[in-house]
Design a protein around this motif. Structure first.
Motif, PDB file in Angstrom:
ATOM      1  N   THR A 271       0.852  -1.195   0.000  1.00 28.09           N
ATOM      2  CA  THR A 271       0.000   0.000   0.000  1.00 28.09           C
ATOM      3  C   THR A 271       0.889   1.248   0.000  1.00 28.09           C
ATOM      4  OG1 THR A 271      -0.133   0.193   2.421  1.00 28.09           O
ATOM      5  CG2 THR A 271      -1.744  -1.240   1.319  1.00 28.09           C
ATOM      6  N   SER A 272       0.270   2.372  -0.329  1.00 29.26           N
ATOM      7  CA  SER A 272       1.029   3.628  -0.342  1.00 29.26           C
ATOM      8  C   SER A 272       0.247   4.726   0.357  1.00 29.26           C
ATOM      9  CB  SER A 272       1.354   4.053  -1.776  1.00 29.26           C
ATOM     10  OG  SER A 272       0.180   4.431  -2.476  1.00 29.26           O
ATOM     11  N   GLU A 273       0.958   5.776   0.735  1.00 31.57           N
ATOM     12  CA  GLU A 273       0.341   6.894   1.436  1.00 31.57           C
ATOM     13  C   GLU A 273       1.162   8.150   1.164  1.00 31.57           C
ATOM     14  OE1 GLU A 273       2.196   6.323   5.866  1.00 31.57           O
ATOM     15  OE2 GLU A 273       0.930   4.696   5.071  1.00 31.57           O
ATOM     16  N   ILE A 274       0.559   9.293   1.356  1.00 29.19           N
ATOM     17  CA  ILE A 274       1.272  10.554   1.171  1.00 29.19           C
ATOM     18  C   ILE A 274       2.240  10.744   2.331  1.00 29.19           C
ATOM     19  CG2 ILE A 274       1.045  13.063   1.033  1.00 29.19           C
ATOM     20  CD1 ILE A 274      -1.747  12.597  -0.179  1.00 29.19           C
ATOM     21  N   LEU A 275       3.500  11.005   2.007  1.00 28.23           N
ATOM     22  CA  LEU A 275       4.510  11.238   3.029  1.00 28.23           C
ATOM     23  C   LEU A 275       4.664  12.729   3.316  1.00 28.23           C
ATOM     24  CD1 LEU A 275       6.757  10.038   4.852  1.00 28.23           C
ATOM     25  CD2 LEU A 275       8.331  10.390   2.933  1.00 28.23           C
ATOM     26  N   ALA A 276       4.636  13.557   2.258  1.00 26.45           N
ATOM     27  CA  ALA A 276       4.839  14.995   2.464  1.00 26.45           C
ATOM     28  C   ALA A 276       4.263  15.787   1.300  1.00 26.45           C
ATOM     29  CB  ALA A 276       6.324  15.310   2.609  1.00 26.45           C
ATOM     30  N   GLY A 291      19.543   8.231   6.153  1.00 31.03           N
ATOM     31  CA  GLY A 291      18.197   7.750   5.864  1.00 31.03           C
ATOM     32  C   GLY A 291      17.210   8.852   5.544  1.00 31.03           C
ATOM     33  N   ASP A 292      17.691  10.090   5.440  1.00 32.67           N
ATOM     34  CA  ASP A 292      16.825  11.196   5.049  1.00 32.67           C
ATOM     35  C   ASP A 292      16.771  11.298   3.530  1.00 32.67           C
ATOM     36  OD1 ASP A 292      16.452  11.907   7.762  1.00 32.67           O
ATOM     37  OD2 ASP A 292      18.355  13.000   7.743  1.00 32.67           O
ATOM     38  N   PHE A 293      15.768  12.006   3.031  1.00 27.69           N
ATOM     39  CA  PHE A 293      15.540  12.090   1.590  1.00 27.69           C
ATOM     40  C   PHE A 293      15.770  13.518   1.072  1.00 27.69           C
ATOM     41  CE2 PHE A 293      12.733   8.738   3.229  1.00 27.69           C
ATOM     42  CZ  PHE A 293      13.177   7.651   2.476  1.00 27.69           C
ATOM     43  N   TRP A 294      16.668  13.649   0.122  1.00 27.83           N
ATOM     44  CA  TRP A 294      16.862  14.919  -0.566  1.00 27.83           C
ATOM     45  C   TRP A 294      15.984  14.949  -1.815  1.00 27.83           C
ATOM     46  CZ3 TRP A 294      18.983  19.111   1.298  1.00 27.83           C
ATOM     47  CH2 TRP A 294      20.003  19.047   2.246  1.00 27.83           C
ATOM     48  N   ALA A 342      15.069  20.201  -0.867  1.00 26.99           N
ATOM     49  CA  ALA A 342      14.501  20.019   0.466  1.00 26.99           C
ATOM     50  C   ALA A 342      14.881  18.643   0.998  1.00 26.99           C
ATOM     51  CB  ALA A 342      12.980  20.161   0.420  1.00 26.99           C
ATOM     52  N   LYS A 343      15.174  18.584   2.300  1.00 29.78           N
ATOM     53  CA  LYS A 343      15.495  17.311   2.948  1.00 29.78           C
ATOM     54  C   LYS A 343      14.369  16.929   3.898  1.00 29.78           C
ATOM     55  CE  LYS A 343      18.816  17.032   6.100  1.00 29.78           C
ATOM     56  NZ  LYS A 343      20.157  16.941   6.713  1.00 29.78           N
ATOM     57  N   TYR A 344      13.910  15.676   3.770  1.00 25.61           N
ATOM     58  CA  TYR A 344      12.810  15.178   4.587  1.00 25.61           C
ATOM     59  C   TYR A 344      13.246  13.956   5.381  1.00 25.61           C
ATOM     60  CZ  TYR A 344       9.477  18.256   2.274  1.00 25.61           C
ATOM     61  OH  TYR A 344       8.803  19.365   1.825  1.00 25.61           O
ATOM     62  N   SER A 345      12.695  13.833   6.569  1.00 17.99           N
ATOM     63  CA  SER A 345      12.939  12.651   7.386  1.00 17.99           C
ATOM     64  C   SER A 345      12.099  11.487   6.857  1.00 17.99           C
ATOM     65  CB  SER A 345      12.552  12.936   8.840  1.00 17.99           C
ATOM     66  OG  SER A 345      11.126  12.982   8.966  1.00 17.99           O
ATOM     67  N   PRO A 346      12.387  10.248   7.292  1.00 16.59           N
ATOM     68  CA  PRO A 346      11.562   9.103   6.880  1.00 16.59           C
ATOM     69  C   PRO A 346      10.102   9.240   7.304  1.00 16.59           C
ATOM     70  CG  PRO A 346      13.647   8.347   7.772  1.00 16.59           C
ATOM     71  CD  PRO A 346      13.572   9.821   8.063  1.00 16.59           C
ATOM     72  N   GLU A 347       9.837  10.123   8.269  1.00 13.30           N
ATOM     73  CA  GLU A 347       8.458  10.347   8.726  1.00 13.30           C
ATOM     74  C   GLU A 347       7.787  11.491   7.974  1.00 13.30           C
ATOM     75  OE1 GLU A 347      10.860   8.125  11.069  1.00 13.30           O
ATOM     76  OE2 GLU A 347      11.163  10.309  11.000  1.00 13.30           O
TER      77      GLU A 347
END
Length: 391
Positions: A271-276, A291-294, A342-347
């Motif tokens: 399944t999938s969901e909106i992260l940000a 483990g962060d996302f650029w 932008a850098k986002y956390s896994p959450e």
């Protein structure tokens, strides 16, 4: 004739000219079946308002100016060598520390059509012949380089380079028409995007204008060589990157300006969901060692794009006017190319935002690769790589 009559006549002639577009100046004149789709955009209040008021990306170093055209993806091999990058003429180049050398290519049909040209956009006409490597990823175990070629699909080339071999060029009987980005898990499974089954990359602006929803997220299984569709009916899916623990991957929804999480393990698997919700419209996404996302954001949202997204009939009307594609593109991006990463956390928490809101040094970023305390930034639209040293 009275002044009112003259004005009325001129108005009617202008309306007739706009309606007929006799000189084919409109952005969709070559696409008789063009259709605009509604985008269910997040509420404007949900769009992040954070800004980099210092324009820190203006401190970036410009490297390899005019030595490479349109370096979308930046990769380093398992030994840390590189960068490697795919360029507009269809080649994948390797920086050996002193100069760029040919490493690989995706088309076996290369000719003088693929010879050097003055700008990345100069190659659009022949991309389907020369190839256009977009996302690049090395398999850390084997040293093989996996390539998302916009026209030839998912490909692979060995550590010595050369002509890449095809792994997948269709799924469920539907050809891959705009293969865009990819990532590889520990078992060698490849997760990748096909941004549209209708528009090719050389018509990417029409895909942006249309927001049609034939995009897919796919999985290639090297064990049985099968390609399956994980997500479908997407509006311009783009970058893909696995989480550090491999429990999920994220992918960018380009038209919506969102980062989406697809679960691979656990109760939510499949399944999938909106992260940000992103402050703009994304291209590629890359995971750093923490483990962060650029996320490379091509441009910020503006009220013009927001309004057009909600009202596709008005969007189609505007696109039918005899206004060049370039003008519509500038309206989409807010008047001129800029840069946002932008850098986002896994959450899904926004951790860092860097900008050049004037496009003075860096602009139209396609990807951000973090290595040894530096951000390596490529762009499909410019002839250089930008490098920003993190504090």
């Amino acid at each position: 004739m009275t002044p009112v009559g003259v004005f009325t006549l001129l108005f009617l002639l202008l309306a007739l000219y706009c309606g007929l577009d006799p000189f084919k100046h409109s952005a969709i004149s070559e696409f008789p079946d063009f259709q605009s789709y509604r985008l269910d955009m997040p509420a404007w209040s949900q769009v992040p308002t954070e800004r980099d008021t210092e324009n820190l990306l203006q401190k970036s170093e410009i490297k390899f100016l005019n030595q490479i055209q349109g370096p979308e993806s930046i990769a380093f091999d398992p030994l840390g060598r590189g960068p490697y990058t795919g360029v507009a003429d269809g080649r994948i180049l390797f920086w050996n520390g002193q100069s760029w050398t040919d490493f690989a290519y995706t088309s076996s049909n290369r000719s003088e059509l693929c010879d050097p040209k003055p700008s990345p956009l100069s190659y659009l006409k022949n991309e389907h012949i020369c190839g256009r490597p977009l996302g690049l990823r090395f398999d850390k175990k084997t040293g093989d380089l996996y390539i998302a070629d916009a026209y030839f699909g998912l490909m692979k080339v060995g550590p010595e380079g050369g002509l890449a071999t095809s792994l997948a060029n269709e799924a469920e009987g539907v050809p891959l028409r705009f293969t865009n980005d990819l990532d590889i898990d520990e078992e060698g499974n490849v997760y990748f995007t096909d941004s549209s089954t209708k528009y090719q990359r050389r018509n990417f602006m029409q895909l942006v204008f249309s927001a049609e929803n034939s995009g897919r997220v796919l999985k290639y299984n090297p064990a049985n060589k099968e390609t399956t569709v994980l997500e479908r009916d997407l509006q311009f899916p783009n970058g893909v990157s696995l989480s550090k623990d491999g429990s999920f991957f994220v992918f960018c929804e380009g038209s919506h300006g969102r980062l989406r999480k697809y679960w691979l393990k656990g109760e939510k698997a499949g399944t999938s969901e909106i992260l940000a919700i992103l402050p703009g419209f994304p291209d590629n996404v890359r995971t750093n060692e923490n483990g962060d996302f650029w996320v490379a954001i091509h441009c910020r949202r503006n009220m013009y794009t927001y309004f057009c997204a909600l009202y596709p009939k008005i969007r189609t009307f505007l696109l039918k006017l005899p206004i060049p594609t370039k003008i519509h593109f500038l309206l989409q991006i807010g008047g001129h190319p800029t840069a946002v990463v932008a850098k986002y956390s896994p959450e899904g928490k926004l951790l860092q935002l860097l900008e050049d809101n004037q496009g003075k040094v860096v602009k139209a970023i396609s990807e951000v690769e973090e290595k040894d305390g530096k951000l390596w930034m490529g762009s499909v639209l410019v002839p250089f790589v930008a490098v920003y040293k993190l504090p």
